[in-house]
Scaffold this motif. Structure first.
Motif, short mmCIF file in Angstrom:
data_model
loop_
_atom_site.label_atom_id
_atom_site.label_comp_id
_atom_site.label_asym_id
_atom_site.label_seq_id
_atom_site.Cartn_x
_atom_site.Cartn_y
_atom_site.Cartn_z
N ALA A 19 13.18 -8.82 -2.41
CA ALA A 19 14.03 -9.52 -3.37
C ALA A 19 13.44 -9.55 -4.78
CB ALA A 19 14.30 -10.95 -2.89
N GLU A 20 12.16 -9.95 -4.92
CA GLU A 20 11.57 -10.06 -6.24
C GLU A 20 10.18 -9.43 -6.31
OE1 GLU A 20 11.63 -13.94 -7.91
OE2 GLU A 20 13.82 -14.16 -7.78
N SER A 21 9.91 -8.49 -5.42
CA SER A 21 8.63 -7.79 -5.46
C SER A 21 8.82 -6.37 -4.95
CB SER A 21 7.58 -8.52 -4.62
OG SER A 21 7.94 -8.52 -3.25
N ALA A 22 7.84 -5.52 -5.22
CA ALA A 22 7.94 -4.12 -4.82
C ALA A 22 6.54 -3.53 -4.73
CB ALA A 22 8.79 -3.34 -5.82
N GLY A 23 6.45 -2.37 -4.15
CA GLY A 23 5.15 -1.71 -4.05
C GLY A 23 5.30 -0.22 -3.82
N VAL A 24 4.22 0.50 -4.08
CA VAL A 24 4.11 1.93 -3.78
C VAL A 24 2.84 2.11 -2.97
CG1 VAL A 24 3.78 4.23 -4.73
CG2 VAL A 24 5.33 2.64 -5.87
N LEU A 25 2.96 2.70 -1.79
CA LEU A 25 1.81 2.93 -0.93
C LEU A 25 1.82 4.35 -0.38
CD1 LEU A 25 1.63 -0.31 1.27
CD2 LEU A 25 -0.07 0.41 -0.42
N GLU A 26 0.63 4.89 -0.15
CA GLU A 26 0.51 6.15 0.59
C GLU A 26 1.13 5.94 1.96
OE1 GLU A 26 -1.16 8.42 3.68
OE2 GLU A 26 -2.07 6.48 3.21
N THR A 27 1.79 6.95 2.50
CA THR A 27 2.58 6.79 3.72
C THR A 27 1.77 6.20 4.87
OG1 THR A 27 4.09 8.58 3.11
CG2 THR A 27 3.98 7.98 5.44
N GLY A 28 0.56 6.71 5.11
CA GLY A 28 -0.26 6.19 6.20
C GLY A 28 -0.57 4.72 6.03
#
Length: 206
Positions: free
Chosen positions: A84-93
């Motif tokens: 809703a009010e947050s997000a992220g980018v992570l390596e798939t593993g």
């Protein structure tokens, strides 16, 4: 993320892909309007996402950890996820291990920046220059989208996210002869080619 709403779109209620960025809903309701839209990552010829795809909390396509050709399989690839009010980018593993909450998620590749470091293959294979789009998150409450106006290498694009935008993690979304981008205010129509999954960013209603 506190001021804008980020949503992913793949298929209309009738089951057919939206196809073009300008086909996305122009509003999410009263006092909400579409600011811009862009491609949400890799897709097959039938417009099906190549990797993980989550929409409205439902996993519609499972994560893809197979080896293969092309940018998507330039490991490590990664996942953009949104709540809703947050997000992220992570390596798939890391994403599959941590299993963060995700109302929306899309898998694409390659990662541009991983924990503050450029993707290890860019120094050796980052010479090709193309139009590119990507996303990073300098803060859990902030997403940064970038779309090149000229052809750039992966290394140059990754350095933008790390060195200029302060992103510890960033993900490549799309590239080629021209990058699809739609903005009602700028007049960019986003109808260059039909697409699979797409990202729409809306003004958050008061």
């Amino acid at each position: 993320m506190r001021h804008q709403v980020v949503k992913f779109f793949w298929k209309r209620p009738d089951g057919q892909p939206y196809g073009y960025l300008s086909s996305l809903p122009q509003s999410l309701g009263k006092h909400s309007s579409l600011l811009f839209a862009t491609n949400a990552g890799m897709y097959d010829p039938d417009y099906r996402p190549v990797g993980l795809y989550v929409e409205n909390g439902r996993e519609l396509v499972r994560a893809n950890t197979k080896a293969g050709p092309g940018n998507f399989h330039m490991r490590p690839n990664g996942v953009l996820y949104v709540t809703a009010e947050s997000a992220g980018v992570l390596e798939t593993g890391s994403f599959l291990k941590q299993k963060p909450r995700a109302d929306f998620a899309t898998q694409s590749g390659p990662m541009l920046v991983i924990s503050g470091r450029l993707h290890p293959r860019f120094a050796r294979h980052g010479g090709s220059r193309k139009y590119r789009s990507g996303v990073g998150n300098p803060d859990p409450s902030v997403l940064v989208f970038a779309i090149s106006e000229n052809e750039v290498s992966f290394e140059e694009f990754a350095r933008l996210f790390r060195d200029k935008l302060g992103c510890e993690n960033a993900l490549f979304l799309d590239g080629g002869s021209a990058t699809s981008f739609y903005s009602p205010e700028s007049g960019r129509k986003g109808n260059l080619v039909p697409l699979g999954p797409m990202i729409g960013v809306y003004e958050r209603a008061n």
